[in-house]
Design a protein around this motif. Structure first.
Motif, short mmCIF file in Angstrom:
data_model
loop_
_atom_site.label_atom_id
_atom_site.label_comp_id
_atom_site.label_asym_id
_atom_site.label_seq_id
_atom_site.Cartn_x
_atom_site.Cartn_y
_atom_site.Cartn_z
N LYS A 4 45.05 42.09 39.70
CA LYS A 4 44.14 43.07 40.31
C LYS A 4 42.69 42.81 39.94
N ASN A 5 42.44 42.44 38.68
CA ASN A 5 41.06 42.27 38.20
C ASN A 5 40.71 40.79 38.11
N VAL A 6 39.71 40.39 38.88
CA VAL A 6 39.38 38.97 39.02
C VAL A 6 37.93 38.70 38.63
N LYS A 54 27.97 28.17 27.81
CA LYS A 54 28.27 27.20 26.76
C LYS A 54 28.94 27.86 25.54
N SER A 55 29.02 29.19 25.56
CA SER A 55 29.57 29.94 24.43
C SER A 55 30.94 30.52 24.77
N VAL A 56 31.97 30.06 24.10
CA VAL A 56 33.31 30.59 24.32
C VAL A 56 33.36 32.07 23.97
N ASP A 57 32.67 32.47 22.90
CA ASP A 57 32.67 33.88 22.49
C ASP A 57 32.04 34.76 23.56
N SER A 58 30.93 34.30 24.14
CA SER A 58 30.28 35.05 25.21
C SER A 58 31.22 35.22 26.40
N LEU A 59 31.91 34.16 26.74
CA LEU A 59 32.82 34.18 27.88
C LEU A 59 34.06 35.02 27.59
N LYS A 60 34.58 34.95 26.36
CA LYS A 60 35.73 35.77 25.99
C LYS A 60 35.43 37.25 26.15
N ALA A 61 34.25 37.64 25.73
CA ALA A 61 33.86 39.05 25.84
C ALA A 61 33.75 39.47 27.31
N ALA A 62 33.25 38.56 28.15
CA ALA A 62 33.03 38.88 29.56
C ALA A 62 34.33 38.99 30.35
N ILE A 63 35.35 38.22 29.96
CA ILE A 63 36.59 38.23 30.73
C ILE A 63 37.69 39.08 30.09
N ALA A 64 37.36 39.77 29.04
CA ALA A 64 38.34 40.63 28.36
C ALA A 64 38.90 41.67 29.33
N GLY A 65 40.21 41.80 29.36
CA GLY A 65 40.85 42.78 30.22
C GLY A 65 41.04 42.34 31.66
N GLN A 66 40.62 41.14 31.99
CA GLN A 66 40.75 40.64 33.35
C GLN A 66 42.10 39.92 33.54
N ASP A 67 42.49 39.75 34.81
CA ASP A 67 43.77 39.11 35.12
C ASP A 67 43.64 37.65 35.55
N ALA A 68 42.51 37.31 36.16
CA ALA A 68 42.36 35.95 36.70
C ALA A 68 40.91 35.53 36.66
N SER A 93 44.00 36.72 25.11
CA SER A 93 43.47 36.77 26.47
C SER A 93 44.50 37.38 27.42
N THR A 94 44.02 38.13 28.40
CA THR A 94 44.90 38.75 29.39
C THR A 94 44.94 37.94 30.70
N ILE A 95 44.24 36.80 30.72
CA ILE A 95 44.16 36.00 31.94
C ILE A 95 45.52 35.39 32.28
N LYS A 96 45.97 35.63 33.51
CA LYS A 96 47.25 35.11 33.97
C LYS A 96 47.09 33.89 34.89
N ARG A 97 45.92 33.74 35.49
CA ARG A 97 45.72 32.64 36.42
C ARG A 97 44.27 32.14 36.36
N PHE A 98 44.12 30.82 36.37
CA PHE A 98 42.80 30.17 36.35
C PHE A 98 42.73 29.24 37.56
N ILE A 99 41.75 29.47 38.40
CA ILE A 99 41.52 28.59 39.55
C ILE A 99 40.24 27.81 39.28
N PRO A 100 40.36 26.51 39.00
CA PRO A 100 39.17 25.71 38.67
C PRO A 100 38.36 25.36 39.91
N SER A 101 37.16 24.87 39.69
CA SER A 101 36.27 24.50 40.79
C SER A 101 36.65 23.12 41.32
N GLU A 102 37.83 23.04 41.92
CA GLU A 102 38.32 21.79 42.50
C GLU A 102 37.95 21.65 43.97
N PHE A 103 37.31 22.64 44.50
CA PHE A 103 37.01 22.70 45.93
C PHE A 103 36.26 21.44 46.37
N GLY A 104 36.87 20.69 47.27
CA GLY A 104 36.34 19.41 47.70
C GLY A 104 37.51 18.46 47.88
#
Length: 306
Positions: A4-6, A54-68, A93-104
């Motif tokens: 639900k939360n992306v 560039k900061s894993v800690d910054s990113l962890k805080a931003a995606i906390a509680g998200q699903d994807a 982490s609550t992330i269940k799915r990661f879609i990388p920037s493979e577009f191309g």
């Protein structure tokens, strides 16, 4: 929907914007990551969080509680996907799915090639995601390759067609089929993956899909443009893919990465390249995700009316 939360990283770019809009329209709660200090606005109904990529800690805080997490980070920011992925599968982490920037183009086919040298960071990330998914069964990823951005590329002259001068640049015979997708079509694919992710009939986990709005030849695109502009023949400039590749590789060996478009063109258009997916293949992302196909002539018509 199990997801639900992306979170979308790179949501203000040419592809990021339609992806964000499609996710909102599909009923997801969307959070867009933005660089610290950025003043870029996002559509109503989204949440914006500023991060240090560039900061894993910054990113962890931003995606906390998200699903994807959906990464649409541009070419120059591709290496920053590693900290983003590390944050996504970090303990807790609550992330269940990661879609990388493979577009191309399909980067799983590029290692060892000249264009693969430029796309190496993408290849390394998918290798990294695969390794982590093998370690942690709760962490899953999905790669999406869409070939050329057709509508976007036409508008920027990347297909060698000039609608004002009625000229066309054609590689080799012009009869090689190539993979191409319109931006909104790619956005629908992302939404479809997330709607299926973590559900009982999910066939997208830890998979790398190819999708395509269509797989035309250069000559078919040119024929559509000629028909739609009155039927008169356009002036054609034919080039040798082998010669273009040789010059591009020489420049690349000297550190000139501006040759990416030339290498991409050869990859897609060279006679015998064989990189266009089979639209009838049941394993094609279009068919797994229920996307259908589009009409290349309609897309050319839309470009001519811009």
């Amino acid at each position: 929907m199990a997801i639900k939360n992306v979170v979308v990283a790179g949501g203000s770019g040419a592809l990021g914007t339609p992806i964000v809009n499609e996710l909102v329209k599909s009923g997801f709660n969307v959070t867009v990551l933005s660089r610290e200090g950025s003043t870029t606005t996002q559509p109503a109904g989204t949440t914006v969080k500023h991060v240090d990529y560039k900061s894993v800690d910054s990113l962890k805080a931003a995606i906390a509680g998200q699903d994807a997490v959906v990464s649409v980070l541009g070419s120059f920011a591709i290496p920053e996907q590693i900290p983003l992925a590390q944050a996504a599968f970090a303990p807790g982490s609550t992330i269940k799915r990661f879609i990388p920037s493979e577009f191309g183009v399909n980067t799983r086919k590029t290692p060892g090639s000249a264009i693969g040298k430029i796309l190496g960071a993408k290849t390394q990330l998918v290798d990294f995601l695969t390794e982590e998914a093998n370690k942690n069964p709760n962490f899953k990823w999905t790669g999406i390759s869409n070939g050329h951005f057709f509508d976007w590329g036409l508008s920027r002259g990347l297909f060698g067609l000039d609608r004002e001068k009625r000229t066309a640049k054609i590689y080799d015979s012009g009869n090689e089929r190539f993979q191409a997708s319109n931006l909104p079509f790619v956005a629908k694919a992302v939404s479809a993956v997330l709607q299926k992710a973590d559900t009982p009939d999910d066939k997208t986990a830890n998979q790398y899909f190819e999708i395509a709005s269509f797989t035309p030849t250069q000559n078919e695109v040119l024929a559509a443009a000629e028909e739609l502009t009155g039927g008169d023949k356009w002036t054609v400039n034919r080039v040798s893919s082998a010669e273009v590749q040789k010059v591009a590789e020489d420049k690349l060996s000297k550190g000139d990465y501006s040759v990416f478009v030339d290498l991409l063109s050869v990859w897609q258009y060279a006679d015998g390249a064989g990189h266009a997916p089979n639209l009838a293949d049941p394993a094609l992302g279009n068919n797994i995700l229920g996307l259908g196909h589009q009409d290349v002539k309609e897309s050319v018509a839309a470009w001519l009316k811009e």
